[in-house]
Design a protein around this motif. Sequence first.
Motif, mmCIF file in Angstrom:
data_model
loop_
_atom_site.group_PDB
_atom_site.id
_atom_site.type_symbol
_atom_site.label_atom_id
_atom_site.label_comp_id
_atom_site.label_asym_id
_atom_site.label_seq_id
_atom_site.Cartn_x
_atom_site.Cartn_y
_atom_site.Cartn_z
ATOM 1 N N ASP A 391 9.302 -10.035 -9.274
ATOM 2 C CA ASP A 391 9.316 -10.644 -7.945
ATOM 3 C C ASP A 391 8.774 -9.720 -6.857
ATOM 4 O OD1 ASP A 391 10.529 -12.961 -9.051
ATOM 5 O OD2 ASP A 391 12.489 -11.978 -8.919
ATOM 6 N N THR A 392 7.786 -8.906 -7.197
ATOM 7 C CA THR A 392 7.106 -8.100 -6.186
ATOM 8 C C THR A 392 5.693 -8.646 -5.991
ATOM 9 O OG1 THR A 392 6.251 -6.509 -7.799
ATOM 10 C CG2 THR A 392 8.425 -6.067 -6.851
ATOM 11 N N HIS A 393 5.057 -8.221 -4.922
ATOM 12 C CA HIS A 393 3.736 -8.746 -4.574
ATOM 13 C C HIS A 393 2.852 -7.603 -4.096
ATOM 14 C CE1 HIS A 393 5.402 -12.804 -4.796
ATOM 15 N NE2 HIS A 393 6.441 -12.342 -4.103
ATOM 16 N N PRO A 394 1.519 -7.753 -4.250
ATOM 17 C CA PRO A 394 0.620 -6.742 -3.689
ATOM 18 C C PRO A 394 0.806 -6.629 -2.179
ATOM 19 C CG PRO A 394 -0.551 -8.247 -5.163
ATOM 20 C CD PRO A 394 0.796 -8.843 -4.930
ATOM 21 N N ALA A 395 0.575 -5.451 -1.651
ATOM 22 C CA ALA A 395 0.739 -5.216 -0.214
ATOM 23 C C ALA A 395 -0.482 -5.634 0.589
ATOM 24 C CB ALA A 395 1.049 -3.742 0.040
ATOM 25 N N HIS A 396 -1.582 -5.950 -0.067
ATOM 26 C CA HIS A 396 -2.819 -6.310 0.611
ATOM 27 C C HIS A 396 -3.344 -7.630 0.050
ATOM 28 C CE1 HIS A 396 -2.525 -1.913 0.871
ATOM 29 N NE2 HIS A 396 -3.278 -1.975 1.955
ATOM 30 N N ALA A 397 -4.206 -8.247 0.830
ATOM 31 C CA ALA A 397 -4.983 -9.361 0.292
ATOM 32 C C ALA A 397 -5.867 -8.830 -0.835
ATOM 33 C CB ALA A 397 -5.837 -9.982 1.385
ATOM 34 N N LEU A 398 -6.091 -9.629 -1.869
ATOM 35 C CA LEU A 398 -6.832 -9.141 -3.030
ATOM 36 C C LEU A 398 -8.213 -8.600 -2.665
ATOM 37 C CD1 LEU A 398 -5.948 -11.737 -5.828
ATOM 38 C CD2 LEU A 398 -4.926 -9.491 -5.378
ATOM 39 N N ALA A 399 -8.847 -9.195 -1.669
ATOM 40 C CA ALA A 399 -10.181 -8.732 -1.286
ATOM 41 C C ALA A 399 -10.167 -7.289 -0.799
ATOM 42 C CB ALA A 399 -10.757 -9.641 -0.203
ATOM 43 N N ALA A 400 -9.015 -6.817 -0.300
ATOM 44 C CA ALA A 400 -8.934 -5.452 0.215
ATOM 45 C C ALA A 400 -9.039 -4.405 -0.894
ATOM 46 C CB ALA A 400 -7.630 -5.265 0.983
ATOM 47 N N TYR A 401 -8.740 -4.783 -2.132
ATOM 48 C CA TYR A 401 -8.810 -3.832 -3.243
ATOM 49 C C TYR A 401 -10.233 -3.695 -3.786
ATOM 50 C CZ TYR A 401 -3.751 -4.595 -3.284
ATOM 51 O OH TYR A 401 -2.425 -4.690 -2.934
ATOM 52 N N ALA A 402 -11.085 -4.633 -3.458
ATOM 53 C CA ALA A 402 -12.437 -4.651 -4.013
ATOM 54 C C ALA A 402 -13.234 -3.449 -3.547
ATOM 55 C CB ALA A 402 -13.149 -5.947 -3.634
ATOM 56 N N GLY A 403 -13.930 -2.816 -4.459
ATOM 57 C CA GLY A 403 -14.765 -1.671 -4.129
ATOM 58 C C GLY A 403 -15.046 -0.841 -5.356
ATOM 59 N N ASP A 404 -15.765 0.237 -5.156
ATOM 60 C CA ASP A 404 -16.073 1.182 -6.220
ATOM 61 C C ASP A 404 -15.249 2.448 -6.008
ATOM 62 O OD1 ASP A 404 -17.971 -0.507 -7.376
ATOM 63 O OD2 ASP A 404 -19.568 0.264 -6.089
ATOM 64 N N TYR A 405 -14.695 2.982 -7.108
ATOM 65 C CA TYR A 405 -13.822 4.146 -7.056
ATOM 66 C C TYR A 405 -14.346 5.170 -8.065
ATOM 67 C CZ TYR A 405 -10.629 0.820 -4.783
ATOM 68 O OH TYR A 405 -10.063 -0.120 -3.950
ATOM 69 N N GLU A 406 -14.479 6.412 -7.636
ATOM 70 C CA GLU A 406 -15.173 7.404 -8.469
ATOM 71 C C GLU A 406 -14.319 8.634 -8.738
ATOM 72 O OE1 GLU A 406 -19.609 9.356 -8.694
ATOM 73 O OE2 GLU A 406 -18.603 9.391 -6.737
ATOM 74 N N HIS A 407 -14.391 9.092 -9.995
ATOM 75 C CA HIS A 407 -13.896 10.414 -10.385
ATOM 76 C C HIS A 407 -15.094 11.193 -10.919
ATOM 77 C CE1 HIS A 407 -12.043 13.549 -12.899
ATOM 78 N NE2 HIS A 407 -11.015 13.465 -12.068
ATOM 79 N N PRO A 408 -15.247 12.470 -10.550
ATOM 80 C CA PRO A 408 -16.472 13.189 -10.926
ATOM 81 C C PRO A 408 -16.666 13.373 -12.426
ATOM 82 C CG PRO A 408 -14.865 14.665 -9.896
ATOM 83 C CD PRO A 408 -14.380 13.274 -9.679
ATOM 84 N N ALA A 409 -15.611 13.270 -13.225
ATOM 85 C CA ALA A 409 -15.762 13.370 -14.679
ATOM 86 C C ALA A 409 -15.675 12.015 -15.359
ATOM 87 C CB ALA A 409 -14.695 14.303 -15.263
ATOM 88 N N TYR A 410 -14.787 11.158 -14.890
ATOM 89 C CA TYR A 410 -14.543 9.875 -15.555
ATOM 90 C C TYR A 410 -15.498 8.772 -15.095
ATOM 91 C CZ TYR A 410 -10.311 11.424 -17.980
ATOM 92 O OH TYR A 410 -9.426 12.050 -18.823
ATOM 93 N N GLY A 411 -16.218 8.980 -14.000
ATOM 94 C CA GLY A 411 -17.198 7.995 -13.560
ATOM 95 C C GLY A 411 -16.644 7.016 -12.549
ATOM 96 N N VAL A 412 -17.289 5.867 -12.444
ATOM 97 C CA VAL A 412 -16.999 4.887 -11.400
ATOM 98 C C VAL A 412 -16.312 3.662 -11.991
ATOM 99 C CG1 VAL A 412 -17.983 3.363 -9.646
ATOM 100 C CG2 VAL A 412 -18.937 5.646 -9.978
ATOM 101 N N MET A 413 -15.131 3.333 -11.451
ATOM 102 C CA MET A 413 -14.462 2.068 -11.735
ATOM 103 C C MET A 413 -14.760 1.115 -10.593
ATOM 104 S SD MET A 413 -10.657 2.751 -13.277
ATOM 105 C CE MET A 413 -10.419 3.535 -14.873
#
Length: 586
Positions: A391-413
């Motif tokens: 019974d918990t919910h995300p704190a943001h609208a789903l569109a707010a999570y959209a984007g590219d996220y990078e780690h210098p060794a693991y690459g881009v999610m």
Amino acid sequence: MTEPSEQPALSIEAVIPDLDRLAADLMDDWKVPGVALAVVQDGEVTLTRAYGQRDVEADLPMTSATHVVICSITKTFTASAIALLHSEGRLDWTRPVRDYLPEFRLSDPIATDRVTIEDLLSHRYGLPRHDWVHLPGDRSPAELLAPMRYLELSRDMRTHWQYSNLGYNALGLLIARVSGQSYESFIRKRFADPLGMTVSFSLDELEATEGAARGYMIDGDIRLPGLRLPIRTMAAGAINTSAADLAKWMRLHLGKGEVDGQRLLPAAMTNEILVPRVHVGASEYSEFGHGHYCLGFQTNSYRGDRLVWHGGGWNGWGHLMTLMPDHGIGVVVLTNRSASQVPPALTWSIIDRLRGREAVDWRARFRKQRDDFIAHMQADKDAREASRHKDTHPAHALAAYAGDYEHPAYGVMSIEERDGALQWSWRGMAAPLAHRHYETFELPEIVGRLLPDRLSITFLTDRDGNIVSLSAPLEQLVKDIVFARLAGGECTDAAFRARCVGRFKGAVTHHITRDPEGQLVWKGDYQPAYRLAPLQGRRFRVVELDGFAVEFRGDASTVTEMVLHQPYGTFIAARADDDAATAQQQ
């Protein structure tokens, strides 16, 4: 430890009937399609045997000449190659890796400068597996070297054994650098060709080999075709060959570097690579002594006898190569199914009979372990579900999570919002994300596809509530891997940045200009100039001031306000009237 019951040693011919029955029973227990094995005694190949199918769908038989990916048995070749170069004076394995591979870097500068070739060979240099750096299979061996500098170490060097395919990959690059030829060419020229072994080094080559096996995997108790998953850490696990050819490799090592009058390795080196370097751990079985890792081989005792060995496992494959140097015995068992106990059960049973001992009933032991594991699978899934906060919910609208996220060794999610749900993609993999609890989402488990199954992904925010990164437990021995959110939105648009140029008046006057590369520069009255780097939307981070950000507001065509976000407050400045027209024209 229980004393073994001694019986007269059996000839290999006398072992065959019981071996055939045991192999059939084990293959049935573990749903293994095919097995190929070879036995060496006193310098001679005394047995090659094969059972079952190399390709179930085509109903093709496994043979002793069937090629498989031998996986980490490859490490015995890599260590032997290093030993050969060491004996020839072309490298010194006690010297730092960087003496021969200057671009080698770890996240700790002291470890970077001090880790030796011997440390990499024995997995004692402080880096845990970090296997998801290479598992997706989208990077070449050379491309896997630079990411190592961004991976967290979990131990001090030379204090613990931690298996590392990335370390052996670096050794393959070092062999090429020192020898002046590719890793593949060196292994062929110095070992495979003189021994009459047929080897290859990629999944493409395996599939082009006539009579090669097909790999299979297991889901619960259901056998499925294995994934097509190339091994990119070549020197750690990519060699393809057969049981018959590995018998030649065992003859070389049991013969202390010499086969049929041909010396390929100095005898001193074959002894030296089998000297224990680091403690691995105690066995769960009373028949075995404590394990240690040598150079490319593991060692322990079995019922009082010294064993040196290496396993090999990958999706679709499971193997074991075992040597008893003190008794001139070598056994290799290759299978085309991952994660079964068929190789050790067959190997240890053969050894028991050849050493004149009553055989341990390894089949019964392993079958119970398998049955207990399968029976407990649902309980493990239930426990994971029970740990979820309902019974918990995300704190943001789903569109707010959209984007590219990078780690210098693991690459881009990458995260996308599509049809009211989040979609995840990373280095050729893709799957929907389900909400787990709060700001944590999770991947599904999809049989037949490469995924970090049930991976939890947690989104992190700054103090203003903006999503700035995500984290995921991709390596269990270190903190969660953090992927920083990449810049996105209007801040990345040169035309928008041009509209931000001008003066903004609040408590002080702020001047926004552009540098020669078109990036924004902010200077307040009586303050130095600071660079602004794109962040998200209309927001920029202040490069030189951690925790500071500048946001520009206005309608679609104009910028009317500048908002300065600081750790101790938020301040608004309106565009000066005489700058508005100029900015609108830029």
